[in-house]
Design an enzyme around this catalytic site. Structure first.
Site, PDB file in Angstrom:
ATOM      1  N   ASP A 437       0.841  -1.186   0.000  1.00 31.69           N
ATOM      2  CA  ASP A 437       0.000   0.000   0.000  1.00 31.69           C
ATOM      3  C   ASP A 437       0.884   1.246   0.000  1.00 31.69           C
ATOM      4  OD1 ASP A 437      -2.440  -1.180  -0.031  1.00 31.69           O
ATOM      5  OD2 ASP A 437      -2.751  -1.148   2.127  1.00 31.69           O
ATOM      6  N   ASP A 739      -4.166  -2.683   5.055  1.00 29.97           N
ATOM      7  CA  ASP A 739      -4.684  -2.191   6.336  1.00 29.97           C
ATOM      8  C   ASP A 739      -6.197  -2.139   6.394  1.00 29.97           C
ATOM      9  OD1 ASP A 739      -5.173  -0.128   4.613  1.00 29.97           O
ATOM     10  OD2 ASP A 739      -3.922   1.353   5.628  1.00 29.97           O
ATOM     11  N   ASP A 743      -8.746  -5.130   1.894  1.00 31.92           N
ATOM     12  CA  ASP A 743      -7.482  -5.809   1.587  1.00 31.92           C
ATOM     13  C   ASP A 743      -7.492  -7.284   1.991  1.00 31.92           C
ATOM     14  OD1 ASP A 743      -6.151  -3.537   0.558  1.00 31.92           O
ATOM     15  OD2 ASP A 743      -5.764  -2.834   2.592  1.00 31.92           O
TER      16      ASP A 743
END
Length: 1005
Positions: A437, A739, A743
């Site tokens: 990310d 997070d 995801d």
């Protein structure tokens, strides 16, 4: 009891009789009269609330109605667990339950420690009573189940029996007794190691369960440990949160919960105040946000009761352990075959009269040898065969993995990585690609609004004074109502405390200080009619609101700038005028967004649409077209210090970094260049792609381009999952950071899922293998280094262990076939197994990660565990040891001028010392300098020293036990000299190239 009636009415007197009856049954009674609500949490865990209501009747007399409420922990637990609407209505609804529990719906409970303690005393703490772990004796019993140990025990018992019969109880127990003592030592060490492993797992399990939740206490929103939640707390819930206790829905919007962990149903359950206000611990929020009132904690919750019925098995066999068990099984079969051949050969030699006793006489003479002597000889022959099995099976391999992983897991905690699954340690060492990310991982996740555009004009300082009042009011509405964050103004200071996600906090902070927004006044003067929670697919959130009793309704949207821009037909300028958005204006707004993105700013847009209430009815649908643009804000999230060097380290290590983000392509590209994932001078046509483009590729195109893609912008959860699946099909070992709840699919699909410990939702953490405690990409690289270290340490021990096994197997086999005796007894080999398995594994498991590990290419998915380099080192050392020990076996007596007993002691001592010196060789598989960094590893040096001391004790003081004789200084010096030659041999052999596909035709494992 609390009463304010000095002279109660006669009807009330009758009611008191009922009250006294209840008092006689309950340990504590609380009475709420009509004037004062007196809820008090008392010390006892069982009490009743009595509610007295007075109503004035037509006869000018007071009617006194008494209600009895059981709010014991069991009653409240049953209420929520069984979703009992009838009992809830008897309490008077959720508001009354909150009042009974002494909870203010806005302020929450007090922060006083005494009040928190009383609630814990009454309702219990939010912890679970785990089933008792396995005792030490259980692990001892498991160790005794080993087949080799059972065979050795049988031989020990037979040897003990025949020894006592032949030599008497005073001396006849030595052989059998020494085997038993050695077995007890091996079992004890194995049991202690397993106990420590189990305790380590329990500790890690507790740490992984200690999640943070947000509660409202004393009017302030604050994070606390899940274990600190008490009955009466108000918990803030958002997408991805795990519900920490049983409770009731207070308020919120679009709240949906995944109850599959409790009910097994995959459908998400809507939660609201009317239809279903019940929230169960252990379930997860999948949509919306809200507040809940905690009614049950710990073992009184539905999750706690379910957990009490589950006996968690903390043992986890990793893929590498399974692979090693297969290798151990293969070597064991070879050992059994050799042992069988030895058994046949020794038996034939004995019964053909080719074996002699210590006086040079034949042991077996047909017709004259006693039955007891034959039995003793057969026991000795079987023991020799079992000795072959003992030395052949490398039982230390699985133990080495366990010790290595346990040690590494503990050290990784200090490096901000909590391992949830053992297999992740070893798998991370093989990773070839990391999909990461952007927000919070590559960047600091400390958002701040640095730019604001109203129409085509950039606003500078004192924004609230430059904007027309009507536009300012709309902006305040769009920010203050359409948010999951909160603004708290403590009485002690004028500075507000702002909470929520980094993006929400940054926008709220900007609105409070630059737009002079008063959130409390804003919420008091507006009615929120409907909320559209943020959606990762649409990348926006919305709210439908109107002024109290007003006729005008506003639909406000906030989200990704290009998404919101596409929904707009008009825009505001500074003076407050509304202007139609033509194609030219739309292009200009696109350039503003692009310019902000090029400066690494996240661009968020605000828009609204006004409607008028007709016939008192309001539509609950938010309009998504024909909106009026209010403006753009640019949020800066700086890169974390050290990220660029961490990315460079990964590149040097042959690991590809791919950034997957929801930001637009320009922001993503700017951040990727800043972090070093992209180079500004290179052609970025194939390196950067948008999610929609990636998903619309054909399967062939996607597989062809996947290796070149390094940045994916505007990605959806499906795009991230698709990326991981394609990389795995390509043969990559994929690690994924995440997070958010969205995801979770990619984290589960990846070979290693890395969840963020600070900003990560509980759904993400639950789907991960490792939790990065500081949300830092540098820590991800540290995990990669540790993974490689674990893999490398295990390879070191495999090389070391197999050298021991090969050498001992060959020397015992050759000696047994040639002379009918084995120089290394069962007790001696058990001792070798003990020190070489446990101590050797611990010594090599404690090697620290070095920067050299990050200069090699990743081993990937198919690389052999036993490499050509390892075979080369192993064969060289084993061959040297076999040659030396065979020379001592056949020529040792003449060389040193000693008897057979001393010669066998020299063989045993030389063999052990060879392993001690070879342990230094095993520290470096390829490097010639085997002493590099050795002084930093105090545990390694300590174990080497302990091994030498124990060996001296075995040789010099345990003659009966170890079947040894004392050696003089010259003999000790000779043993040390012979063993030390393994160092120059190890150095020389590393000049031999191993470029051939299969070194000497040996198999790869």
């Amino acid at each position: 009891m609390f009463l304010d009636k000095a002279k109660p009415h006669k009807r009330l007197k009758k009611s008191f009789q009922a009250i006294y009856f209840v008092v006689s049954l309950a340990k504590n009674v609380i009475i709420n009269n009509t004037q004062i609500i007196l809820p008090r949490l008392l010390q006892s865990p069982s009490y009743v609330v009595i509610d007295i209501h007075s109503n004035h009747n037509d006869d000018n007399e007071d009617d006194h109605h008494i209600s009895f409420f059981d709010i014991s922990p069991n009653a409240l637990s049953t209420l929520v667990r069984e979703k009992d609407f009838h009992s809830l209505s008897q309490y008077g609804g959720i508001k009354e339950v909150a009042a009974i529990l002494g909870t203010d719906r806005k302020v929450g409970i007090t922060t006083e420690e005494s009040e928190i303690t009383r609630r814990i005393d009454v309702f219990g703490s939010n912890t679970y009573t785990k089933p008792a772990g396995k005792s030490f004796l259980s692990f001892v019993f498991d160790a005794f189940k080993d087949t080799t140990i059972i065979i050795l025990l049988a031989c020990a018992v037979l040897s003990l029996g025949f020894g006592i019969k032949q030599h008497g109880p005073k001396e006849g127990w030595y052989d059998g007794g020494s085997i038993i003592v050695a077995i007890v030592l091996v079992v004890a060490v194995s049991a202690v190691s397993n106990v420590k492993q189990s305790r380590q797992f329990e500790k890690l399990s507790s740490q992984s369960s200690d999640i943070k939740v947000e509660v409202v206490r004393g009017g302030r929103r604050q994070p606390i440990s899940i274990f600190e939640v008490v009955v009466g707390d108000i918990v803030c819930l958002k997408i991805g949160d795990q519900i920490p206790a049983d409770g009731l829905f207070l308020d919120g919007h679009s709240l949906k919960v995944d109850e599959s962990s409790m009910t097994g149903e995959s459908e998400y359950v809507k939660v609201n105040e009317v239809g279903n206000p019940f929230l169960l611990s252990g379930t997860k929020v999948t949509d919306g946000y809200g507040h809940m009132l905690v009614t049950s904690v710990g073992m009184n919750t539905a999750w706690g009761m379910m957990m009490s019925l589950i006996n968690r098995d903390l043992d986890e066999q990793t893929p590498l352990q399974a692979r090693l068990n297969k290798l151990t099984s293969y070597i064991g079969k070879v050992g059994l075959l050799v042992a069988f051949l030895v058994l046949i050969a020794l038996t034939v030699r004995y019964f053909t009269g080719n074996t002699e006793d210590e006086h040079g006489n034949r042991e077996f003479t047909h017709g004259r040898t006693k039955a007891d002597d034959i039995t003793n000889a057969m026991v000795r022959i079987v023991a020799a065969a079992v000795t072959i099995v003992v030395v052949a099976i490398p039982e230390g391999l699985p133990l080495a993995v366990t010790l290595t992983l346990a040690y590494s897991m503990k050290r990784m905690m200090a490096d901000n990585a909590m391992v949830r699954k053992l297999s992740a340690c070893e798998t991370m060492g093989s990773a070839t690609t990391i999909c990461t990310d952007k927000t919070g991982t590559l960047t600091l996740n400390q958002m701040k609004v640095t730019e604001f555009w109203l129409g085509k004009e950039a606003m500078t300082d004192k924004t609230s004074q430059q904007i027309a009042p009507n536009v300012l009011e709309l902006l305040q509405e769009g920010v203050g109502l359409n948010t999951t964050g909160e603004v708290y103004r403590p009485l002690s200071t004028s500075t507000p405390e702002i909470s929520g996600s980094p993006t929400e906090s940054a926008i709220l902070s900007w609105a409070v200080f630059d737009l002079a927004m008063d959130v409390d006044e804003l919420k008091r003067s507006r009615d929120i009619l409907h909320v559209e929670a943020f959606n990762s697919e649409k990348k926006r959130s919305g709210v439908l609101a109107r002024r109290n009793s007003g006729e005008t309704v506003h639909a406000h949207w906030k989200g990704a700038a290009e998404m919101i821009l596409a929904m707009c037909s008009n825009y505001h300028v500074r003076c407050g005028r509304t202007t139609a958005m033509n194609d030219e204006a739309r292009v200009q707004f696109g350039m503003i967004i692009k310019d902000m993105a090029a400066k690494s700013l996240r661009c968020i847009a605000f828009a609204y649409k006004e409607d008028t209430v007709e016939s008192g009815e309001v539509t609950r649908k938010l309009e998504e077209t024909g909106l009026t643009l209010l403006g753009f804000v640019g949020l800066k999230d700086p890169c974390r210090p050290g990220v660029k060097s961490a990315v460079d380290s990964c590149r040097d290590a042959g690991v590809n970094i791919k950034m997957i983000t929801g930001d637009n392509v320009f922001t993503a590209k700017a951040i990727a260049i800043e972090c070093g994932i992209l180079q500004p001078y290179e052609d970025l046509n194939d390196a950067v792609v948008e999610g929609v483009t990636f998903r619309n590729y054909s399967d062939e195109e996607r597989m062809e381009k996947i290796s070149r893609i390094r940045v994916m912008a505007r990605s959806s959860p499906f795009d991230k999952l698709l990326m991981v699946q394609c990389l795995k099909q390509k043969g990559h070992v994929v690690a994924v950071t995440g997070d958010g709840t969205n995801d979770a699919p990619a984290l589960k699909e990846a070979d290693i899922g890395l969840a963020m410990g600070i900003q990560g939702t509980e759904v993400a953490k639950e789907s991960s293998d490792i939790v990065i405690l500081d949300d830092n990409f540098t820590s991800v690289v540290t995990v990669l280094k540790w993974g490689r270290c674990v893999y490398n340490n295990i390879q070191k021990f495999i090389q070391f262990q197999l050298t021991v096994n090969v050498a001992a197997l060959v020397i015992n086999f050759v000696a047994a076939i040639s002379s009918g005796e084995v120089p290394l007894t069962a007790v001696q080999l058990l001792w070798v197994n003990l020190i070489m398995d446990t101590l050797g594994a611990l010594a090599l498991a404690t090697e620290q990660p070095t920067n050299d590990l990050m200069t090699k290419q990743p081993v990937g998915r198919t690389a052999p565990l036993i490499t050509k380099v390892m075979w080369r080192n192993l064969i060289a050392q084993a061959a040297y040891q076999v040659i030396v020990l065979l020379i001592l076996q056949f020529k040792g007596s003449s060389i040193f001028g000693v008897n057979k007993q001393v010669k066998d002691t020299l063989i045993f001592n030389t063999f052990v010392l060879c392993q001690v010196f070879n342990e230094f060789n095993a520290r470096k598989l390829e490097k010639k300098n085997i002493f590099e960094g050795v002084l930093k590893n105090k545990l390694f040096l300590g174990i080497i020293g302990a091994t030498i001391v124990l060996q001296v004790v075995m040789v010099e003081f345990l003659k009966r036990f170890a079947n040894t004789e004392r050696l003089n200084w010259g003999q000790w010096s000779a043993c040390i000299l012979i063993a030390s030659l393994s160092w120059p041999i190890g150095w020389l052999v590393k000049f031999i190239p191993v470029s051939s596909k299969h070194f000497l035709g040996l198999p790869n494992y």
